[in-house]
Motif scaffolding. Structure first.
Motif, PDB file in Angstrom:
ATOM      1  N   TYR A 104      41.325   6.724 -18.712  1.00 29.19           N
ATOM      2  CA  TYR A 104      39.904   6.855 -18.348  1.00 29.19           C
ATOM      3  C   TYR A 104      39.763   7.621 -17.032  1.00 29.19           C
ATOM      4  O   TYR A 104      38.979   8.561 -16.928  1.00 29.19           O
ATOM      5  CB  TYR A 104      39.264   5.462 -18.242  1.00 29.19           C
ATOM      6  CG  TYR A 104      37.913   5.491 -17.556  1.00 29.19           C
ATOM      7  CD1 TYR A 104      36.783   5.919 -18.234  1.00 29.19           C
ATOM      8  CD2 TYR A 104      37.785   5.104 -16.225  1.00 29.19           C
ATOM      9  CE1 TYR A 104      35.551   5.967 -17.595  1.00 29.19           C
ATOM     10  CE2 TYR A 104      36.559   5.137 -15.586  1.00 29.19           C
ATOM     11  CZ  TYR A 104      35.450   5.573 -16.267  1.00 29.19           C
ATOM     12  OH  TYR A 104      34.235   5.622 -15.630  1.00 29.19           O
TER      13      TYR A 104
ATOM     14  N   ALA B  42      32.145   2.174 -18.106  1.00 23.99           N
ATOM     15  CA  ALA B  42      33.365   2.948 -18.382  1.00 23.99           C
ATOM     16  C   ALA B  42      33.547   3.013 -19.894  1.00 23.99           C
ATOM     17  O   ALA B  42      33.810   2.003 -20.540  1.00 23.99           O
ATOM     18  CB  ALA B  42      34.575   2.297 -17.712  1.00 23.99           C
TER      19      ALA B  42
ATOM     20  N   VAL C 299      37.679   3.071 -22.892  1.00 21.83           N
ATOM     21  CA  VAL C 299      38.848   2.415 -22.310  1.00 21.83           C
ATOM     22  C   VAL C 299      39.434   1.487 -23.377  1.00 21.83           C
ATOM     23  O   VAL C 299      38.722   0.638 -23.929  1.00 21.83           O
ATOM     24  CB  VAL C 299      38.478   1.608 -21.051  1.00 21.83           C
ATOM     25  CG1 VAL C 299      39.691   0.842 -20.526  1.00 21.83           C
ATOM     26  CG2 VAL C 299      37.896   2.519 -19.973  1.00 21.83           C
TER      27      VAL C 299
ATOM     28  N   ASP D 259      32.272   0.935 -14.047  1.00 19.89           N
ATOM     29  CA  ASP D 259      32.955   1.763 -13.057  1.00 19.89           C
ATOM     30  C   ASP D 259      32.082   1.746 -11.803  1.00 19.89           C
ATOM     31  O   ASP D 259      31.065   2.422 -11.727  1.00 19.89           O
ATOM     32  CB  ASP D 259      33.137   3.185 -13.586  1.00 19.89           C
ATOM     33  CG  ASP D 259      33.861   4.108 -12.618  1.00 19.89           C
ATOM     34  OD1 ASP D 259      33.954   3.775 -11.410  1.00 19.89           O
ATOM     35  OD2 ASP D 259      34.321   5.172 -13.063  1.00 19.89           O
TER      36      ASP D 259
ATOM     37  N   LYS E  70      38.250  11.366 -16.205  1.00 19.25           N
ATOM     38  CA  LYS E  70      37.171  11.485 -15.221  1.00 19.25           C
ATOM     39  C   LYS E  70      37.547  12.498 -14.142  1.00 19.25           C
ATOM     40  O   LYS E  70      36.731  13.332 -13.752  1.00 19.25           O
ATOM     41  CB  LYS E  70      36.908  10.106 -14.611  1.00 19.25           C
ATOM     42  CG  LYS E  70      35.696  10.044 -13.746  1.00 19.25           C
ATOM     43  CD  LYS E  70      35.463   8.604 -13.336  1.00 19.25           C
ATOM     44  CE  LYS E  70      34.988   8.590 -11.917  1.00 19.25           C
ATOM     45  NZ  LYS E  70      34.857   7.301 -11.337  1.00 19.25           N
TER      46      LYS E  70
END
Length: 131
Positions: A75, A22, A25, A15, A79
């Motif tokens: 994801y 990340a 995912v 990311d 976040k």
């Protein structure tokens, strides 16, 4: 692991908006044996804390094309929800991500390993053949 008659695939996601892997995912792997062949879903995995999928399914013999489908919207939604919980005054009603899915298709040859990293942010992505 590739053999002389098959190729193999691995991936990871970074990311780039936070400079970190990340995690969690979902990644799905499909393959086909020729441009005109139908895609065969092989299964999937999810990225670990280091952003890597270490257990993607093996490719069948005769694979010529591979597709990696990354489900990135959950994801980014998580976040964004975590960020809103930490700082409610900065809530933004906008979407968490412009690209809800990323699909990468590439050609393979037997005996080769293909590491295909995804560099990701809410409004863009880039991929390359890594090592």
């Amino acid at each position: 692991m590739s053999t002389s008659t098959t190729a193999s695939v691995s991936t990871h996601i970074l990311d780039t908006s936070i400079g970190r892997p990340a995690e969690a995912v979902a990644v799905h792997l499909s393959a086909r044996s020729g441009r005109e062949a139908d895609w065969q879903a092989l299964g999937g995995s999810a990225t670990d804390a280091d952003g890597r999928c270490k257990d993607l399914p093996a490719l069948p013999e005769g694979t010529t094309h591979v597709r990696l489908d990354f489900a990135v919207e959950p994801y980014f939604e998580k976040k964004q929800a975590d960020a809103q919980q930490d700082a409610p005054a900065t809530r933004d009603s906008g979407r968490a991500v412009f690209f809800p899915e990323v699909a990468i298709t590439f050609a393979v040859v037997p005996g080769e390993h293909y590491h295909v990293p995804l560099l990701l942010n809410p409004f863009g992505y880039s991929v390359y053949r890594g090592s």
